[in-house]
Design a protein around this motif. Structure first.
Motif, PDB file in Angstrom:
ATOM      1  N   TYR A 105    -106.268  11.801  48.553  1.00 54.38           N
ATOM      2  CA  TYR A 105    -105.499  11.046  49.530  1.00 54.38           C
ATOM      3  C   TYR A 105    -105.673  11.715  50.886  1.00 54.38           C
ATOM      4  O   TYR A 105    -105.996  12.899  50.978  1.00 54.38           O
ATOM      5  CB  TYR A 105    -104.019  10.945  49.152  1.00 54.38           C
ATOM      6  CG  TYR A 105    -103.304  12.257  48.932  1.00 54.38           C
ATOM      7  CD1 TYR A 105    -102.631  12.892  49.975  1.00 54.38           C
ATOM      8  CD2 TYR A 105    -103.299  12.870  47.675  1.00 54.38           C
ATOM      9  CE1 TYR A 105    -101.973  14.093  49.774  1.00 54.38           C
ATOM     10  CE2 TYR A 105    -102.637  14.077  47.475  1.00 54.38           C
ATOM     11  CZ  TYR A 105    -101.976  14.681  48.520  1.00 54.38           C
ATOM     12  OH  TYR A 105    -101.334  15.866  48.333  1.00 54.38           O
ATOM     13  N   GLU A 326     -98.845  14.544  59.181  1.00 52.41           N
ATOM     14  CA  GLU A 326     -99.480  14.849  57.905  1.00 52.41           C
ATOM     15  C   GLU A 326     -99.667  16.333  57.645  1.00 52.41           C
ATOM     16  O   GLU A 326    -100.025  16.720  56.536  1.00 52.41           O
ATOM     17  CB  GLU A 326    -100.847  14.152  57.843  1.00 52.41           C
ATOM     18  CG  GLU A 326    -100.721  12.645  57.829  1.00 52.41           C
ATOM     19  CD  GLU A 326    -102.043  11.943  58.057  1.00 52.41           C
ATOM     20  OE1 GLU A 326    -102.989  12.624  58.483  1.00 52.41           O
ATOM     21  OE2 GLU A 326    -102.110  10.728  57.814  1.00 52.41           O
ATOM     22  N   TRP A 349     -92.234   8.760  57.074  1.00 54.27           N
ATOM     23  CA  TRP A 349     -92.317   7.311  57.246  1.00 54.27           C
ATOM     24  C   TRP A 349     -91.687   6.879  58.568  1.00 54.27           C
ATOM     25  O   TRP A 349     -92.101   5.889  59.166  1.00 54.27           O
ATOM     26  CB  TRP A 349     -91.664   6.607  56.060  1.00 54.27           C
ATOM     27  CG  TRP A 349     -92.252   7.075  54.773  1.00 54.27           C
ATOM     28  CD1 TRP A 349     -91.648   7.828  53.812  1.00 54.27           C
ATOM     29  CD2 TRP A 349     -93.598   6.887  54.322  1.00 54.27           C
ATOM     30  NE1 TRP A 349     -92.530   8.110  52.795  1.00 54.27           N
ATOM     31  CE2 TRP A 349     -93.729   7.549  53.078  1.00 54.27           C
ATOM     32  CE3 TRP A 349     -94.706   6.218  54.843  1.00 54.27           C
ATOM     33  CZ2 TRP A 349     -94.921   7.555  52.361  1.00 54.27           C
ATOM     34  CZ3 TRP A 349     -95.884   6.233  54.120  1.00 54.27           C
ATOM     35  CH2 TRP A 349     -95.998   6.892  52.905  1.00 54.27           C
ATOM     36  N   LYS A 352     -94.617   7.478  60.864  1.00 55.19           N
ATOM     37  CA  LYS A 352     -95.769   6.608  60.663  1.00 55.19           C
ATOM     38  C   LYS A 352     -95.511   5.164  61.073  1.00 55.19           C
ATOM     39  O   LYS A 352     -96.447   4.458  61.475  1.00 55.19           O
ATOM     40  CB  LYS A 352     -96.208   6.668  59.197  1.00 55.19           C
ATOM     41  CG  LYS A 352     -96.943   7.957  58.836  1.00 55.19           C
ATOM     42  CD  LYS A 352     -97.444   7.911  57.413  1.00 55.19           C
ATOM     43  CE  LYS A 352     -98.310   9.117  57.108  1.00 55.19           C
ATOM     44  NZ  LYS A 352     -99.542   9.141  57.922  1.00 55.19           N
ATOM     45  N   SER A 378    -101.478  -3.377  54.112  1.00 62.10           N
ATOM     46  CA  SER A 378    -100.962  -2.027  53.882  1.00 62.10           C
ATOM     47  C   SER A 378    -100.500  -1.366  55.173  1.00 62.10           C
ATOM     48  O   SER A 378     -99.690  -0.437  55.151  1.00 62.10           O
ATOM     49  CB  SER A 378    -102.020  -1.155  53.187  1.00 62.10           C
ATOM     50  OG  SER A 378    -103.078  -0.810  54.075  1.00 62.10           O
ATOM     51  N   PHE A 381     -96.829  -1.129  55.704  1.00 58.02           N
ATOM     52  CA  PHE A 381     -96.068  -0.184  54.890  1.00 58.02           C
ATOM     53  C   PHE A 381     -96.579   1.247  55.018  1.00 58.02           C
ATOM     54  O   PHE A 381     -96.055   2.146  54.379  1.00 58.02           O
ATOM     55  CB  PHE A 381     -96.124  -0.625  53.415  1.00 58.02           C
ATOM     56  CG  PHE A 381     -95.773  -2.073  53.223  1.00 58.02           C
ATOM     57  CD1 PHE A 381     -94.456  -2.488  53.296  1.00 58.02           C
ATOM     58  CD2 PHE A 381     -96.769  -3.021  53.010  1.00 58.02           C
ATOM     59  CE1 PHE A 381     -94.130  -3.834  53.134  1.00 58.02           C
ATOM     60  CE2 PHE A 381     -96.456  -4.357  52.848  1.00 58.02           C
ATOM     61  CZ  PHE A 381     -95.127  -4.771  52.914  1.00 58.02           C
ATOM     62  N   ASP A 382     -97.613   1.446  55.839  1.00 57.63           N
ATOM     63  CA  ASP A 382     -98.175   2.781  56.089  1.00 57.63           C
ATOM     64  C   ASP A 382     -98.636   3.467  54.813  1.00 57.63           C
ATOM     65  O   ASP A 382     -98.463   4.675  54.632  1.00 57.63           O
ATOM     66  CB  ASP A 382     -97.159   3.655  56.822  1.00 57.63           C
ATOM     67  CG  ASP A 382     -96.714   3.031  58.129  1.00 57.63           C
ATOM     68  OD1 ASP A 382     -97.568   2.745  58.973  1.00 57.63           O
ATOM     69  OD2 ASP A 382     -95.498   2.787  58.293  1.00 57.63           O
ATOM     70  N   THR A 383     -99.231   2.673  53.913  1.00 56.80           N
ATOM     71  CA  THR A 383     -99.759   3.227  52.674  1.00 56.80           C
ATOM     72  C   THR A 383    -101.268   3.004  52.626  1.00 56.80           C
ATOM     73  O   THR A 383    -101.795   2.109  53.284  1.00 56.80           O
ATOM     74  CB  THR A 383     -99.113   2.542  51.455  1.00 56.80           C
ATOM     75  OG1 THR A 383     -99.216   1.120  51.599  1.00 56.80           O
ATOM     76  CG2 THR A 383     -97.651   2.927  51.338  1.00 56.80           C
ATOM     77  N   MET A 384    -101.949   3.827  51.818  1.00 59.23           N
ATOM     78  CA  MET A 384    -103.403   3.687  51.683  1.00 59.23           C
ATOM     79  C   MET A 384    -103.697   2.664  50.590  1.00 59.23           C
ATOM     80  O   MET A 384    -104.191   2.977  49.514  1.00 59.23           O
ATOM     81  CB  MET A 384    -104.029   5.041  51.359  1.00 59.23           C
ATOM     82  CG  MET A 384    -103.869   6.061  52.462  1.00 59.23           C
ATOM     83  SD  MET A 384    -104.656   5.542  54.004  1.00 59.23           S
ATOM     84  CE  MET A 384    -106.373   5.622  53.548  1.00 59.23           C
ATOM     85  N   LYS A 388     -97.171  -3.454  46.715  1.00 61.39           N
ATOM     86  CA  LYS A 388     -95.937  -4.218  46.547  1.00 61.39           C
ATOM     87  C   LYS A 388     -96.189  -5.668  46.942  1.00 61.39           C
ATOM     88  O   LYS A 388     -97.157  -5.985  47.646  1.00 61.39           O
ATOM     89  CB  LYS A 388     -94.814  -3.616  47.385  1.00 61.39           C
ATOM     90  CG  LYS A 388     -95.091  -3.614  48.875  1.00 61.39           C
ATOM     91  CD  LYS A 388     -94.106  -2.727  49.627  1.00 61.39           C
ATOM     92  CE  LYS A 388     -92.687  -3.202  49.484  1.00 61.39           C
ATOM     93  NZ  LYS A 388     -91.753  -2.381  50.273  1.00 61.39           N
TER      94      LYS A 388
END
Length: 494
Positions: A105, A326, A349, A352, A378, A381-384, A388
């Motif tokens: 990640y 990060e 979060w 981000k 994505s 939602f600030d995800t890689m 959802k």
């Protein structure tokens, strides 16, 4: 001169796409080629055709360079291919962890325990099987590409330029007859680009023939011949010494719909209440015995557009990791983001959600099952990746961004299956979909062809004309920098 490869009157397809028609090309011993053109995808397809990864529906391709080798292997009853004598440096290289799973990640490179899951530079190179003896071995490639001091470094901690040198080293260890390099100058700072010609000279001196794709304005001096691609064929071939600045004609730039972009950027009524977006005070970062950032101060006020520059290894990635929330060493420093001091209760979060981020290597960290539209979504939602269920409104918003960038046709294709240029604009849509307060572009256009680089730059200027976001733009090259960027923060090497 002996012919190495010859393509005659070829029609070439890749899956359902016609990529070349009436293609003729002859590569003779002693020649070293550059291919240039307005389409980066076309340049990659040309190299893939030499590697046998495309399909000829008409015409022929001959590879005399491998004939004696294949005859010898056939006689011995051994499995073989002409590819045994070829090596490539692709733009889409990826590295796996020690369990041979590509499950890194993005933040992992800043966490010391997690980074141990990746092989070191030395371990990675030592694990490459050498089927042919030749000029290159583990010691010689590490010395030649200045990798000795990185021998114990985790792969996921390498900078773009360091990763590029590692990929070249891995290719040379195969001691090929032919080396193909797709945009090998990307990720290299000015000094390393200047030194690249010395790398080419060393490769040529070892008896390897080279072909590379690049921009027309940066064809290395060691190249002997240049093929100019366009309109699904080779439009012109000239010798390197005859190449002039005006030989390569550009195309008219068709920018994206300004009104469409305006509707998307202004669809969210966001008000920035912070005078200072970033405030770094006497920041000190050290890994082991190596100081990366030493008493660094930098204040970024709302609406400012900064260029962040510095040579490979000067700490740009580390500095960005502090701003992106990060890097765990942020808590040991005096760092303020969006009016809050790090370590006073805010979550990663919270940080981000205000930041849009684009970097070339981001595409490597998305799970393989992620389609382009999921990647764009994505960003909300600030995800890689998307994990959802989304609302119909959110899905329509993502489709609108893809439509803006003329990418509707690839919405449901996997990110890893689309061209590098398409990936960059998908990642830009992912960054902009939430209309961030801070946009961070880390060499975001690197590896694009000349046309797409210019289009990317113009698009950023369009965005800044419409919406007063704050921006950090990382680039080694003046020609890549948007007009709106008017402040410079430069890091010096330690």
């Amino acid at each position: 001169m002996e012919t190495l490869i010859r393509i005659s009157e070829a029609t070439v397809r890749f899956m359902d796409q016609l990529v070349f028609e009436n293609l003729d090309f002859e590569w003779k011993a002693g020649q070293h080629w550059a291919v240039v053109g307005n389409s980066g995808a076309e340049l990659t397809f040309f190299l893939d055709t030499l590697l046998g990864r495309t399909m000829l529906t008409q015409g022929n391709i001959y590879r005399p360079f491998a004939q004696s080798y294949q005859e010898e292997k056939t006689k011995a009853g051994e499995v073989h291919s002409f590819r045994d004598l070829m090596a490539e440096v692709s733009q889409k290289y990826s590295f796996r962890n020690k369990s041979n799973l590509q499950n890194f990640y993005y933040q992992q490179r800043f966490n010391s325990l997690d980074s141990e899951e990746a092989a070191t530079v030395f371990e990675f190179l030592a694990d490459i099987e050498q089927k042919h003896s030749g000029a290159w071995n583990l010691h010689s490639v590490m010395q030649f590409l200045r990798l000795q001091e990185l021998g114990d470094e985790s792969l996921i901690k390498l900078s773009n330029g360091e990763t590029r040198r590692l990929a070249i080293a891995a290719a040379l260890l195969k001691n090929p007859k032919i080396l193909l390099m797709d945009q090998p100058l990307t990720g290299l700072d000015v000094q390393n680009r200047d030194n690249f010609d010395d790398i080419l000279k060393g490769i040529k001196a070892s008896g390897i023939h080279v072909i590379l794709s690049t921009h027309s304005y940066e064809v290395p001096q060691s190249i002997t011949h240049v093929a100019m691609l366009g309109e699904k064929t080779i439009k012109n071939i000239i010798k390197r010494e005859a190449l002039q600045a005006g030989d390569f004609e550009g195309v008219t730039l068709d920018t994206f719909d300004q009104q469409h972009l305006q509707r998307l950027l202004l669809s969210l009524e966001k008000k920035t209440s912070w005078e200072e977006i970033v405030d770094l005070k006497q920041v000190y970062i050290q890994y082991g015995d190596k100081t990366i950032l030493d008493k660094l101060n930098w204040t970024i006020r709302s609406g400012e557009k900064w260029l962040l520059k510095g040579p490979n290894g000067s700490g740009k990635s580390t500095l960005l990791s502090l701003i992106l929330g990060e890097n765990p060493q942020a808590y040991a420093n005096n760092i303020w983001l969006f009016g809050k001091k790090r370590g006073t209760g805010e979550s990663i979060w919270d940080i981000k959600k205000e930041i849009g981020f684009v970097a070339p290597e981001l595409s490597r960290f998305f799970p393989g099952n992620q389609t382009c539209i999921k990647v764009v979504l994505s960003g909300l939602f600030d995800t890689m990746g998307l994990f959802k269920k989304v609302s119909p409104e959110q899905e329509k918003l993502a489709k609108d961004w893809l439509e803006l960038f003329r990418l509707s046709a690839i919405a449901h294709k996997l990110l890893r299956q689309v061209s590098l240029e398409e990936q960059r604009f998908v990642l830009l849509a992912r960054a902009l979909i939430k209309v961030p307060s801070l946009l961070v572009l880390d060499e975001a256009s690197q590896g694009m062809d000349e046309f797409q680089c210019l289009l990317f730059k113009k698009t950023i200027d369009q965005v800044c004309q419409i919406y007063p976001l704050t921006m950090i733009y990382v680039s080694h090259y003046q020609e890549d920098i948007p007009v709106c960027v008017d402040k410079v923060f430069e890091l010096e090497p330690h």
